[in-house]
Design a protein around this motif. Structure first.
Motif, PDB file in Angstrom:
ATOM      1  N   LEU A 163       0.820  -1.202   0.000  1.00  0.00           N
ATOM      2  CA  LEU A 163       0.000   0.000   0.000  1.00  0.00           C
ATOM      3  C   LEU A 163       0.855   1.254   0.000  1.00  0.00           C
ATOM      4  CD1 LEU A 163      -2.946   0.988   0.135  1.00  0.00           C
ATOM      5  CD2 LEU A 163      -2.756   0.947   2.623  1.00  0.00           C
ATOM      6  N   ARG A 164       1.932   1.235   0.782  1.00  0.00           N
ATOM      7  CA  ARG A 164       2.864   2.360   0.800  1.00  0.00           C
ATOM      8  C   ARG A 164       3.460   2.596  -0.588  1.00  0.00           C
ATOM      9  NH1 ARG A 164       5.578   3.418   5.690  1.00  0.00           N
ATOM     10  NH2 ARG A 164       6.999   4.722   4.472  1.00  0.00           N
ATOM     11  N   LEU A 165       3.798   1.510  -1.255  1.00  0.00           N
ATOM     12  CA  LEU A 165       4.399   1.605  -2.582  1.00  0.00           C
ATOM     13  C   LEU A 165       3.413   2.209  -3.576  1.00  0.00           C
ATOM     14  CD1 LEU A 165       6.744   1.094  -4.441  1.00  0.00           C
ATOM     15  CD2 LEU A 165       6.087  -1.312  -4.552  1.00  0.00           C
ATOM     16  N   LEU A 166       2.159   1.762  -3.523  1.00  0.00           N
ATOM     17  CA  LEU A 166       1.134   2.325  -4.393  1.00  0.00           C
ATOM     18  C   LEU A 166       0.957   3.816  -4.134  1.00  0.00           C
ATOM     19  CD1 LEU A 166      -1.699  -0.374  -4.365  1.00  0.00           C
ATOM     20  CD2 LEU A 166      -0.454   0.428  -6.370  1.00  0.00           C
ATOM     21  N   ARG A 167       0.927   4.197  -2.871  1.00  0.00           N
ATOM     22  CA  ARG A 167       0.706   5.602  -2.552  1.00  0.00           C
ATOM     23  C   ARG A 167       1.879   6.464  -3.009  1.00  0.00           C
ATOM     24  NH1 ARG A 167      -0.706   8.368   3.349  1.00  0.00           N
ATOM     25  NH2 ARG A 167      -1.526  10.300   2.492  1.00  0.00           N
ATOM     26  N   ARG A 168       3.091   5.960  -2.843  1.00  0.00           N
ATOM     27  CA  ARG A 168       4.269   6.714  -3.267  1.00  0.00           C
ATOM     28  C   ARG A 168       4.228   6.982  -4.767  1.00  0.00           C
ATOM     29  NH1 ARG A 168       9.238   9.558  -2.060  1.00  0.00           N
ATOM     30  NH2 ARG A 168       9.733  10.134  -4.189  1.00  0.00           N
ATOM     31  N   ARG A 169       3.946   5.952  -5.551  1.00  0.00           N
ATOM     32  CA  ARG A 169       3.927   6.131  -6.998  1.00  0.00           C
ATOM     33  C   ARG A 169       2.742   6.992  -7.431  1.00  0.00           C
ATOM     34  NH1 ARG A 169       8.101   6.754  -8.893  1.00  0.00           N
ATOM     35  NH2 ARG A 169       7.548   6.161 -11.021  1.00  0.00           N
TER      36      ARG A 169
END
Length: 213
Positions: A163-169
């Motif tokens: 989820l963190r990765l999705l939000r960052r991108r």
């Protein structure tokens, strides 16, 4: 987490750094967050393989080096939990996720990835996202959950880190999280006659759609 000495920014904000490593030249590019996560002012030092290694916890260095060596060899996505120490001596728990890009000969020429600070609990972070993007429509929640599953399988990471990765991108590319999730879902099925191993390339094309080589 505490603010590193001499580094600006909100001390309560967990950081997600972005990096690009060019294998033939042995050169690195770090985002501002990457510098700050390690305790440096952006562009105050030259990012190098040796400096990156120096910040890793001594007990974790060999494991991370083995993971990076593997992705340099075959380019396959991976995720690796380990610890780093910033310039103030503060220890952070992080997840490094990366994959490689190959040239026409199949040699890995570029590693791209993220270093995600997971020192603090990710519960409030996930709740914030749920209150904005996820709960707007049930279909959006399903899409995001499925996209998280794709990233978990590709990189060997847990749901919160995905989820963190999705939000960052989402932030980097100015795309809504639900739209980014739908793009991942669109490329996940293997085309008729296609190679299953090409999934990592298709996922990378979505995650790094705005990056330049």
């Amino acid at each position: 987490m505490q603010q590193a000495a001499g580094v600006g920014g909100d001390a309560t904000d967990a950081l997600t750094g972005v990096f690009v490593y060019r294998v033939p030249e042995d050169t690195w590019w770090w985002s501002d967050e990457m510098y700050r996560l390690l305790g440096h002012e952006p562009d105050s030092v030259e990012p190098t393989t040796a400096l990156f290694r120096e910040h890793r916890h001594p007990d974790d260095r060999e494991r991370v080096e083995s993971a990076l060596a593997a992705v340099r060899a075959d380019g396959r996505p991976f995720g690796c939990y380990h610890r780093i120490t910033d310039t103030s001596g503060e220890e952070h728990a992080v997840v490094l996720v990366a994959d490689g890009r190959t040239d026409d000969d199949g040699s890995v020429v570029t590693l791209r990835g993220f270093v995600i600070d997971v020192t603090e609990s990710l519960v409030s972070h996930a709740r914030d996202l749920a209150e904005s993007d996820v709960t707007r429509a049930r279909v959006s929640q399903q899409d995001i959950d499925l996209a998280r599953g794709i990233l978990m399988a590709q990189y060997g990471i847990d749901a919160d880190v995905a989820l963190r990765l999705l939000r960052r991108r989402s932030q980097d590319t100015n795309r809504k999280v639900r739209d980014l999730a739908r793009e991942l879902l669109a490329v996940a099925p293997t085309p008729a006659g296609g190679a299953r191993q090409d999934l990592s390339r298709r996922v990378g094309a979505v995650l790094y759609a705005r990056e330049t080589d």
